[in-house]
Design a protein around this motif. Structure first.
Motif, PDB file in Angstrom:
ATOM      1  N   THR A  35     100.623 122.625   1.104  1.00 18.17           N
ATOM      2  CA  THR A  35     101.891 122.735   0.379  1.00 18.17           C
ATOM      3  C   THR A  35     101.958 121.777  -0.801  1.00 18.17           C
ATOM      4  OG1 THR A  35     103.024 121.162   1.844  1.00 18.17           O
ATOM      5  CG2 THR A  35     103.153 123.494   2.428  1.00 18.17           C
ATOM      6  N   SER A  36     101.118 120.720  -0.793  1.00 20.99           N
ATOM      7  CA  SER A  36     101.087 119.796  -1.916  1.00 20.99           C
ATOM      8  C   SER A  36      99.828 118.945  -1.806  1.00 20.99           C
ATOM      9  CB  SER A  36     102.336 118.909  -1.943  1.00 20.99           C
ATOM     10  OG  SER A  36     102.416 118.195  -3.163  1.00 20.99           O
ATOM     11  N   ILE A  37      99.618 118.081  -2.814  1.00 19.71           N
ATOM     12  CA  ILE A  37      98.474 117.174  -2.804  1.00 19.71           C
ATOM     13  C   ILE A  37      98.931 115.789  -3.234  1.00 19.71           C
ATOM     14  CG2 ILE A  37      96.761 118.969  -3.302  1.00 19.71           C
ATOM     15  CD1 ILE A  37      96.813 117.960  -6.242  1.00 19.71           C
ATOM     16  N   LEU A  38      98.207 114.773  -2.776  1.00 15.79           N
ATOM     17  CA  LEU A  38      98.395 113.433  -3.308  1.00 15.79           C
ATOM     18  C   LEU A  38      97.598 113.345  -4.600  1.00 15.79           C
ATOM     19  CD1 LEU A  38      98.126 111.153  -0.150  1.00 15.79           C
ATOM     20  CD2 LEU A  38     100.133 111.424  -1.608  1.00 15.79           C
ATOM     21  N   MET A  39      98.255 112.998  -5.695  1.00 17.64           N
ATOM     22  CA  MET A  39      97.614 113.093  -7.006  1.00 17.64           C
ATOM     23  C   MET A  39      96.611 111.978  -7.268  1.00 17.64           C
ATOM     24  SD  MET A  39     100.917 114.338  -9.210  1.00 17.64           S
ATOM     25  CE  MET A  39     102.034 113.283  -8.279  1.00 17.64           C
ATOM     26  N   ALA A  40      96.749 110.850  -6.586  1.00 16.31           N
ATOM     27  CA  ALA A  40      95.851 109.727  -6.841  1.00 16.31           C
ATOM     28  C   ALA A  40      95.093 109.314  -5.582  1.00 16.31           C
ATOM     29  CB  ALA A  40      96.638 108.541  -7.401  1.00 16.31           C
ATOM     30  N   ALA A  41      94.931 110.245  -4.650  1.00 14.33           N
ATOM     31  CA  ALA A  41      94.222 109.949  -3.408  1.00 14.33           C
ATOM     32  C   ALA A  41      93.591 111.224  -2.878  1.00 14.33           C
ATOM     33  CB  ALA A  41      95.178 109.349  -2.368  1.00 14.33           C
ATOM     34  N   ASP A  42      92.649 111.065  -1.942  1.00 18.63           N
ATOM     35  CA  ASP A  42      92.036 112.214  -1.294  1.00 18.63           C
ATOM     36  C   ASP A  42      91.722 111.848   0.158  1.00 18.63           C
ATOM     37  OD1 ASP A  42      89.806 110.555  -1.444  1.00 18.63           O
ATOM     38  OD2 ASP A  42      88.861 111.679  -3.065  1.00 18.63           O
ATOM     39  N   VAL A  62      98.039 125.205  10.647  1.00 22.63           N
ATOM     40  CA  VAL A  62      99.417 124.772  10.865  1.00 22.63           C
ATOM     41  C   VAL A  62     100.293 125.920  11.340  1.00 22.63           C
ATOM     42  CG1 VAL A  62     101.460 123.765   9.788  1.00 22.63           C
ATOM     43  CG2 VAL A  62      99.190 122.934   9.165  1.00 22.63           C
ATOM     44  N   GLU A  63     100.122 127.098  10.740  1.00 21.26           N
ATOM     45  CA  GLU A  63     101.017 128.205  11.046  1.00 21.26           C
ATOM     46  C   GLU A  63     100.572 129.026  12.257  1.00 21.26           C
ATOM     47  OE1 GLU A  63     101.554 130.467   7.492  1.00 21.26           O
ATOM     48  OE2 GLU A  63     102.772 128.915   6.524  1.00 21.26           O
ATOM     49  N   SER A  64      99.259 129.066  12.503  1.00 22.80           N
ATOM     50  CA  SER A  64      98.767 129.902  13.604  1.00 22.80           C
ATOM     51  C   SER A  64      98.082 129.114  14.709  1.00 22.80           C
ATOM     52  CB  SER A  64      97.778 130.958  13.059  1.00 22.80           C
ATOM     53  OG  SER A  64      98.385 131.747  12.060  1.00 22.80           O
ATOM     54  N   GLY A  65      97.684 127.887  14.397  1.00 29.45           N
ATOM     55  CA  GLY A  65      96.949 127.100  15.376  1.00 29.45           C
ATOM     56  C   GLY A  65      97.661 125.839  15.787  1.00 29.45           C
ATOM     57  N   SER A  66      98.988 125.890  15.873  1.00 29.30           N
ATOM     58  CA  SER A  66      99.751 124.683  16.195  1.00 29.30           C
ATOM     59  C   SER A  66      99.391 124.131  17.571  1.00 29.30           C
ATOM     60  CB  SER A  66     101.253 124.969  16.138  1.00 29.30           C
ATOM     61  OG  SER A  66     101.619 125.986  17.056  1.00 29.30           O
ATOM     62  N   ASP A  67      98.916 125.001  18.465  1.00 33.32           N
ATOM     63  CA  ASP A  67      98.527 124.523  19.793  1.00 33.32           C
ATOM     64  C   ASP A  67      97.403 123.500  19.706  1.00 33.32           C
ATOM     65  OD1 ASP A  67     100.427 126.117  20.939  1.00 33.32           O
ATOM     66  OD2 ASP A  67      99.045 127.684  21.602  1.00 33.32           O
ATOM     67  N   THR A  68      96.517 123.670  18.721  1.00 33.89           N
ATOM     68  CA  THR A  68      95.425 122.713  18.536  1.00 33.89           C
ATOM     69  C   THR A  68      95.975 121.355  18.122  1.00 33.89           C
ATOM     70  OG1 THR A  68      93.900 124.474  17.880  1.00 33.89           O
ATOM     71  CG2 THR A  68      93.312 122.230  17.236  1.00 33.89           C
ATOM     72  N   ALA A  89     108.865 121.292   3.678  1.00 39.90           N
ATOM     73  CA  ALA A  89     108.474 122.698   3.834  1.00 39.90           C
ATOM     74  C   ALA A  89     108.937 123.205   5.193  1.00 39.90           C
ATOM     75  CB  ALA A  89     106.952 122.846   3.704  1.00 39.90           C
ATOM     76  N   THR A  90     109.352 124.454   5.245  1.00 39.56           N
ATOM     77  CA  THR A  90     109.875 125.013   6.493  1.00 39.56           C
ATOM     78  C   THR A  90     108.822 125.066   7.586  1.00 39.56           C
ATOM     79  OG1 THR A  90     109.395 127.244   5.674  1.00 39.56           O
ATOM     80  CG2 THR A  90     111.610 126.401   5.324  1.00 39.56           C
ATOM     81  N   THR A  91     107.551 125.116   7.201  1.00 35.93           N
ATOM     82  CA  THR A  91     106.472 125.134   8.186  1.00 35.93           C
ATOM     83  C   THR A  91     106.555 123.938   9.122  1.00 35.93           C
ATOM     84  OG1 THR A  91     104.978 126.297   6.695  1.00 35.93           O
ATOM     85  CG2 THR A  91     103.958 125.047   8.460  1.00 35.93           C
ATOM     86  N   HIS A  92     106.961 122.802   8.600  1.00 38.07           N
ATOM     87  CA  HIS A  92     107.002 121.603   9.418  1.00 38.07           C
ATOM     88  C   HIS A  92     108.155 121.652  10.406  1.00 38.07           C
ATOM     89  CE1 HIS A  92     105.187 120.191   5.423  1.00 38.07           C
ATOM     90  NE2 HIS A  92     104.254 120.698   6.194  1.00 38.07           N
ATOM     91  N   THR A  93     109.220 122.321  10.040  1.00 41.12           N
ATOM     92  CA  THR A  93     110.309 122.555  10.983  1.00 41.12           C
ATOM     93  C   THR A  93     109.830 123.425  12.137  1.00 41.12           C
ATOM     94  OG1 THR A  93     111.892 122.452   9.151  1.00 41.12           O
ATOM     95  CG2 THR A  93     112.674 123.394  11.224  1.00 41.12           C
TER      96      THR A  93
END
Length: 288
Positions: A35-42, A62-68, A89-93
């Motif tokens: 959903t986003s990136i850290l611009m000065a880190a990896d 995240v969306e299909s393998g949350s059990d993992t 992001a709603t995914t985290h909810t």
């Protein structure tokens, strides 16, 4: 325990002290990576700073393998790292709901996100309305559902934060049709692309939510050392090279406080022209 930990906007050191202490004690550490990136880190710099392995969590995981992700989290501490704030992001909810269903305790450790840091452009946060997302158009898909929300915001004098699309680990459709999974290179929508698409939709709808002369603010690399803002009309920003990602755009509402305008003028190439654009935009809405 599942810990959702916000990382902030740019550097590995933008994590809060409490967040860092929590990461160091967790058995597994996942980094949400779509959903986003850290611009000065990896990933490498995060692992070096945390002293822990970081597992990249793509959309599918995240969306299909949350059990993992949630495996044994009733007993083990698991960290789920999110660029910006944890509920950006709603995914985290959805992940929190799934954890509750499994009787897993959840704790959120918040951080800065575009939703509050955008105030650095000079517009007051309480004068923002609904936030909308602008997605990449394709040859056959040119969605305009955002348009009505922009109209609603502007009619009551509120600014609109436009979040620009990013594509990370997107499968190549042609290769999928051949039975192969090949991912496209990452793509990040630019200010110019966003504004070109906005103009295209207004030309199609012609309902007056905005015009080519509507004043906007381009927000580039918010929270990074190269953070920049540019105040200009929508048409001007459609030709603006905002440089490296990430980008956002703010479309001004029909009511702009004089303090907001004074602040914005610092980012305008032609201060008189931008001030006149704001005045004319207010008159435009007075007639509609």
């Amino acid at each position: 325990m599942l810990y959702l930990i916000g990382l902030g906007l740019s550097h590995e050191k933008d994590i809060t002290v409490r967040g860092l202490e929590t990461v160091k004690k967790c058995k597994r550490v996942y980094l949400e990576a779509y959903t986003s990136i850290l611009m000065a880190a990896d990933k490498s710099s995060l692992e070096s700073f945390y002293g822990r392995e970081v597992i990249l969590a793509d959309r599918e995981l995240v969306e299909s393998g949350s059990d993992t992700i949630l495996e044994n989290a009733q007993e083990d501490d698991v960290a789920f790292l999110v660029v910006g704030d944890v509920f950006g992001a709603t995914t985290h909810t959805d992940l929190v709901i799934r954890a509750r269903e499994l009787n897993i305790k959840v704790e959120a450790i918040h951080n800065a996100s575009v939703m509050n840091a955008v105030g650095a452009c000079g517009l007051q946060l309480y004068t923002f309305g609904q936030t909308v997302s602008i997605v990449f158009f394709t040859e056959n898909w040119r969605p305009d559902s955002f348009y009505d929300k922009v109209m609603e915001n502007r009619r009551i004098g509120l600014h609109t934060l436009l979040l620009l699309d990013i594509k990370v680990k997107e499968p190549n459709i042609n290769e999928l049709m051949k039975g192969r999974v090949v991912y496209e290179p990452p793509r990040y929508m630019s200010v110019a692309t966003c504004c070109q698409q906005l103009l295209e939709i207004e030309e199609k709808r012609q309902e007056g939510a905005y015009t080519p002369a509507t004043p906007c603010v381009a927000v580039s690399r918010l929270g990074s050392p190269t953070q920049t803002f540019k105040a200009a009309t929508l048409k001007e920003l459609a030709e603006y090279d905002a440089g490296e990602p990430l980008h956002s755009v703010v479309m001004l509402g029909r009511q702009v406080h004089e303090l907001e305008l004074d602040y914005l003028l610092e980012f305008a190439d032609d201060k008189d022209a931008f001030k006149e654009a704001v005045t004319q935009d207010q008159k435009f809405f007075a007639k509609n």
